[in-house]
Design an enzyme around this catalytic site. Structure first.
Site, short mmCIF file in Angstrom:
data_model
loop_
_atom_site.label_atom_id
_atom_site.label_comp_id
_atom_site.label_asym_id
_atom_site.label_seq_id
_atom_site.Cartn_x
_atom_site.Cartn_y
_atom_site.Cartn_z
N ARG A 102 0.84 -1.21 0.00
CA ARG A 102 0.00 0.00 0.00
C ARG A 102 0.87 1.26 0.00
NH1 ARG A 102 -3.86 -1.94 4.79
NH2 ARG A 102 -1.94 -3.02 5.34
N VAL A 110 5.30 -9.42 -1.85
CA VAL A 110 6.32 -10.45 -1.58
C VAL A 110 6.07 -11.74 -2.36
CG1 VAL A 110 6.99 -9.58 0.71
CG2 VAL A 110 5.19 -11.32 0.54
N TYR A 169 -3.26 -21.87 7.32
CA TYR A 169 -2.49 -20.81 8.00
C TYR A 169 -1.47 -21.47 8.92
CZ TYR A 169 -1.05 -16.88 10.87
OH TYR A 169 -0.28 -15.94 11.52
P1 NDP Z 1 -1.27 -6.65 9.78
O1 NDP Z 1 -2.39 -7.10 8.90
O2 NDP Z 1 -1.49 -5.48 10.65
O3 NDP Z 1 0.05 -6.41 8.89
C1 NDP Z 1 0.43 -7.28 7.88
C2 NDP Z 1 1.48 -6.62 7.02
O4 NDP Z 1 1.90 -7.57 6.02
C3 NDP Z 1 0.98 -5.39 6.31
O5 NDP Z 1 1.95 -4.38 6.39
C4 NDP Z 1 0.81 -5.85 4.87
O6 NDP Z 1 1.12 -4.78 4.00
C5 NDP Z 1 1.88 -6.93 4.76
N1 NDP Z 1 1.58 -7.87 3.70
C6 NDP Z 1 0.58 -8.79 3.65
N2 NDP Z 1 0.59 -9.44 2.48
C7 NDP Z 1 1.63 -8.93 1.77
C8 NDP Z 1 2.16 -9.18 0.49
N3 NDP Z 1 1.62 -10.10 -0.33
N4 NDP Z 1 3.23 -8.47 0.06
C9 NDP Z 1 3.77 -7.53 0.87
N5 NDP Z 1 3.33 -7.24 2.10
C10 NDP Z 1 2.27 -7.93 2.53
O7 NDP Z 1 -0.89 -7.94 10.66
P2 NDP Z 1 0.27 -8.19 11.75
O8 NDP Z 1 1.10 -7.01 11.92
O9 NDP Z 1 -0.39 -8.77 12.92
O10 NDP Z 1 1.05 -9.36 11.00
C11 NDP Z 1 2.43 -9.35 10.79
C12 NDP Z 1 2.97 -10.77 10.86
O11 NDP Z 1 2.76 -11.27 12.17
C13 NDP Z 1 2.30 -11.77 9.92
O12 NDP Z 1 3.30 -12.61 9.38
C14 NDP Z 1 1.37 -12.56 10.84
O13 NDP Z 1 1.13 -13.86 10.36
C15 NDP Z 1 2.22 -12.58 12.10
N6 NDP Z 1 1.49 -12.84 13.33
C16 NDP Z 1 0.46 -12.05 13.73
C17 NDP Z 1 -0.23 -12.32 14.91
C18 NDP Z 1 -1.40 -11.54 15.37
O14 NDP Z 1 -2.17 -12.02 16.23
N7 NDP Z 1 -1.60 -10.32 14.89
C19 NDP Z 1 0.19 -13.45 15.77
C20 NDP Z 1 1.27 -14.23 15.24
C21 NDP Z 1 1.90 -13.93 14.08
P3 NDP Z 1 0.32 -4.41 2.63
O15 NDP Z 1 -1.09 -4.87 2.81
O16 NDP Z 1 0.49 -2.94 2.51
O17 NDP Z 1 1.06 -5.15 1.59
C1 8X3 Z 2 -1.82 -15.44 14.61
C2 8X3 Z 2 -2.17 -16.05 15.93
O1 8X3 Z 2 -3.59 -17.80 17.11
O2 8X3 Z 2 -4.68 -16.44 15.40
O3 8X3 Z 2 -0.74 -16.08 14.03
O4 8X3 Z 2 -3.17 -18.17 14.79
S1 8X3 Z 2 -3.47 -17.17 15.76
#
Ligand code: NDP
Ligand code: 8X3
Length: 253
Positions: A35, A61, A153
């Site tokens: 974005r 990515v 996932y």
């Molecule tokens: P958000 O949705 O807030 O952020 C996700 C980020 O990933 C955004 O900046 C988005 O940017 C980017 N993204 C997603 N798809 C793509 C793509 N195809 N290419 C480039 N960038 C991408 O979620 P979180 O901050 O929570 O998530 C970050 C990481 O943490 C993830 O890997 C998630 O699986 C992991 N995680 C999250 C947890 C939670 O409970 N929130 C728990 C455990 C792990 P944009 O859309 O601009 O591309």
């Molecule tokens: C995100 C945490 O528990 O929703 O990775 O899978 S959970």
């Protein structure tokens, strides 16, 4: 130039919090995401608020050519990346195996697994050449236990766990640190993305608990990244106090 950190998925949540944390400590930043507007706004805000220089790279990515082009396009000094935070990722849907959408599965595998591999492979040669670097991979408790409707996932995060371990072993000889951080519930846009904009379902994810914040994870990553040269955290699980693992919560009633 100061130490350089490249953060994928910096447009929201954990990635954005990491950008703020590292910028506040004077690191130079390469922030990425899809974005454009959000990324440019973040770059401007970081450069105004902190003693940092920021490069923003827009790419998906999942697109290997775009990843390679973006990293190759960096100037020589900016290619000397010290820390790579492989954070970009998502869950798409939360459905029983038999009901799940194949497109959602492909998106998760292509983003969380292939995307992480593409970015790592593009950045690694510069770390190997300098015999120095740190790759921090964003796993999840979903990569430690499988839960109902978590199927693909969870598979994608189990893959991150395995890739992390494989990297750690193979990159030993290059003196490159490799760390996986596996959070439980963190309140970000993650749930809103997972439930495709359904705000009620997204909010329910965090009902009855005080979840982790993106800042909690950024602080943890920053700690891992700041350890002395001879110390490497290989694998770190972090949850809020009311969550023990992917299954067990103690929710307020
Ligand atoms: P958000 O949705 O807030 O952020 C996700 C980020 O990933 C955004 O900046 C988005 O940017 C980017 N993204 C997603 N798809 C793509 C793509 N195809 N290419 C480039 N960038 C991408 O979620 P979180 O901050 O929570 O998530 C970050 C990481 O943490 C993830 O890997 C998630 O699986 C992991 N995680 C999250 C947890 C939670 O409970 N929130 C728990 C455990 C792990 P944009 O859309 O601009 O591309
Ligand atoms: C995100 C945490 O528990 O929703 O990775 O899978 S959970």
């Amino acid at each position: 130039m100061n130490k350089i950190v490249l953060i994928t998925g910096a447009t929201s949540g954990i990635g954005e919090a990491c950008a703020r944390k590292f910028a506040s400590a004077g690191y130079s930043l390469i922030i990425t995401g899809r974005r454009t507007e959000r990324l440019e706004k973040l770059k401007a805000s970081l450069e105004t608020e902190y003693p940092t220089e920021v490069i923003s790279l827009i790419f998906d990515v999942q697109d290997r050519l775009a990843v390679n082009k973006a990293i190759e396009g960096l100037s020589a000094p900016w290619k000397q990346i010290d820390i790579l935070i492989n954070n970009a990722g998502l869950a798409a849907g939360r459905d029983l195996f038999e009901d799940a959408d194949m497109d959602d599965w492909e998106t998760m595998l292509n983003t969380n697994v292939h995307g992480l591999l593409y970015v790592s492979k593009a950045v690694l040669p510069f770390m190997i050449a300098r015999k120095s670097g740190h790759i921090i991979n964003m796993g999840s408790v979903a990569g430690k236990e499988v839960y109902e409707k978590g199927n693909v996932y969870c598979a994608s995060k189990f893959a991150v766990d395995a890739i992390n371990r494989g990297m750690r072993i193979d990159l030993l000889k290059h003196n490159i640190k490799v760390t996986a951080v596996h959070p439980g519930a963190v309140e970000t846009e993650f749930a809103l993305v997972r439930f495709k904009g359904d705000e009620e379902k997204a909010a329910a994810t965090y009902t009855g608990i005080t979840p982790l914040t993106a800042g909690d994870i950024a602080d943890t990553i920053f700690y891992c990244a700041g350890l002395p040269a001879h110390v490497c955290i290989n694998d770190l699980i972090i949850t809020c106090t009311q969550q023990a693992d992917a299954f067990y919560f103690s929710k307020n009633t």
